[in-house]
Enzyme design. Structure first.
Site: not given
Ligand SMILES: NC(=O)c1ccc[n+]([C@@H]2O[C@H](COP(=O)([O-])OP(=O)(O)OC[C@H]3O[C@@H](n4cnc5c(N)ncnc54)[C@H](O)[C@@H]3O)[C@@H](O)[C@H]2O)c1
Length: 343
Positions: A241, A245
């Site tokens: 992961y 990123k």
């Molecule tokens: N939550 C955190 O602390 C955090 C920190 C840094 C970065 N991020 C990044 O932010 C983004 C959103 O994360 P989140 O925490 O809201 O996660 P989440 O799991 O709540 O949401 C992710 C969304 O992406 C969708 N998704 C996954 N695979 C997919 C695919 N193949 N096609 C279409 N949609 C798909 C899922 O269905 C979900 O709705 C991600 O890229 C994550 O890596 C999150």
């Protein structure tokens, strides 16, 4: 009076015939190789003397992107953030961070299409829709779309652009997380992670850029990376992961180099940047807390603010990157992590 060679070149560059057309772009010079190949470092390809995308500043059509100091001033509260009449796509927007960012763009007047692999968005989507104020010009739409199905993804993005005759911005937020020690990582796990977190984002960006070029939109693309692309997260074994990123942070630099200048045919002027959030309370992170006891308290203590972020705390950053407010920003990475990576 003698004229210095540099000044003379300036006069030549400022010929009226060249200045008169706003989209003039200097033709690319033929590639010139530097030195014989045996003198080059072994890892490099032949270095070109040309800078294929950097025209002379005085003839640079990108000047048209510089905000006119007189436009909209005093008409509205900081009009640079106004998205009225503009069209956006946010992937991974059925829930979590993607949905919050989509709502932020709507609040600023944008027409926003949420794409996600889920058939239906979670309950927050309906709530967000109810909060939309029609007079501000925004609207929120949902399309089921898996970013792994790249052909269909391209079709969906093309349809959205064709229906609206434009595409102004994209947030690529679809992502997955897997907590597994490195020695236990299977090739299939690695391939799956990179397919969503890297290839899915790249294909979202390229499909969108094609439409922006088609409609000559000076678009903006925001890749959702993570602070995990710059550091290893204490207490979280997620080597692939984090690497995915880090790859996005580099990808933004390369895509912005290719797409930011405006070309002779009027394409380009597309900015690409990353947002790198710290730990946010989303369904993804709540799952991490279930998997790793004590992780929440650890993470809360690891940033300078002593807490985790809410998704809404990133709306302003996405709006900034997708609006005119960031018109001179491309190829960079905005870290928003409560100071986590600063000590
Ligand atoms: N939550 C955190 O602390 C955090 C920190 C840094 C970065 N991020 C990044 O932010 C983004 C959103 O994360 P989140 O925490 O809201 O996660 P989440 O799991 O709540 O949401 C992710 C969304 O992406 C969708 N998704 C996954 N695979 C997919 C695919 N193949 N096609 C279409 N949609 C798909 C899922 O269905 C979900 O709705 C991600 O890229 C994550 O890596 C999150």
């Amino acid at each position: 009076m003698s004229v210095s060679p540099r000044l003379a070149r300036t006069f030549v560059r400022c010929r009226p015939s060249l200045r008169s057309h706003p989209c003039v772009h200097r033709p690319l010079r033929a590639a010139t190789f530097v030195g014989p190949s045996h003198n080059r470092p072994i890892h490099s390809s032949p270095m070109l003397l040309t800078k294929p995308t950097n025209p002379d500043p005085r003839e640079n059509p990108a000047n048209e992107l510089a905000p006119n100091a007189d436009v909209n001033v005093g008409q509205k509260r900081l009009a640079d953030f106004d998205l009225k009449g503009k069209v956006f796509i946010v992937t991974g927007a059925a829930q979590g961070l993607g949905l919050a960012l989509a709502e932020g763009l709507v609040e600023a007047g944008g027409k926003v299409y949420c794409l996600d692999r889920e058939s239906e968005p979670d309950e927050h989507f309906a709530e967000a829709r109810k909060r939309v104020v029609p007079e501000w010009g925004g609207s929120l739409h949902y399309r089921k779309q898996d970013v792994l199905d790249t052909r269909d993804l391209d079709k969906t993005i093309t349809e959205i652009a064709d229906d609206n005759g434009r595409l102004d911005g994209v947030v690529a937020a679809a992502g997955i997380q897997q907590v597994t020690p490195a020695v236990e990582y299977e090739p299939e796990d690695t391939a799956r992670m990179l397919a969503v977190n890297f290839t899915g984002v790249l294909m979202t960006a390229t499909a969108s850029a094609r439409q922006m070029m088609k409609y000559r939109c000076r678009g903006s693309i925001c890749l959702i990376a993570s602070m995990s692309g710059s550091v290893a997260n204490k207490g979280l074994l997620s080597p692939v992961y984090n690497s995915s990123k880090a790859a996005l942070i580099q990808l933004a630099r390369n895509l912005s180099m290719e797409w930011s200048p405006i070309q002779r045919d009027g394409t380009g002027g597309i900015r690409v940047n990353c947002i790198s959030p710290g730990h946010i309370l989303t369904p993804m992170v709540r799952k991490n807390f279930e998997e790793v006891p004590g992780l929440r308290a650890k993470w809360e203590g690891e940033n300078m603010m002593g807490r985790l972020a809410e998704t809404t705390e990133f709306k302003g950053a996405a709006l900034f990157l997708l609006s005119n407010a960031s018109s001179f920003m491309t190829g960079t990475n905005l870290i928003i992590d409560g100071g986590h990576t600063s000590w």
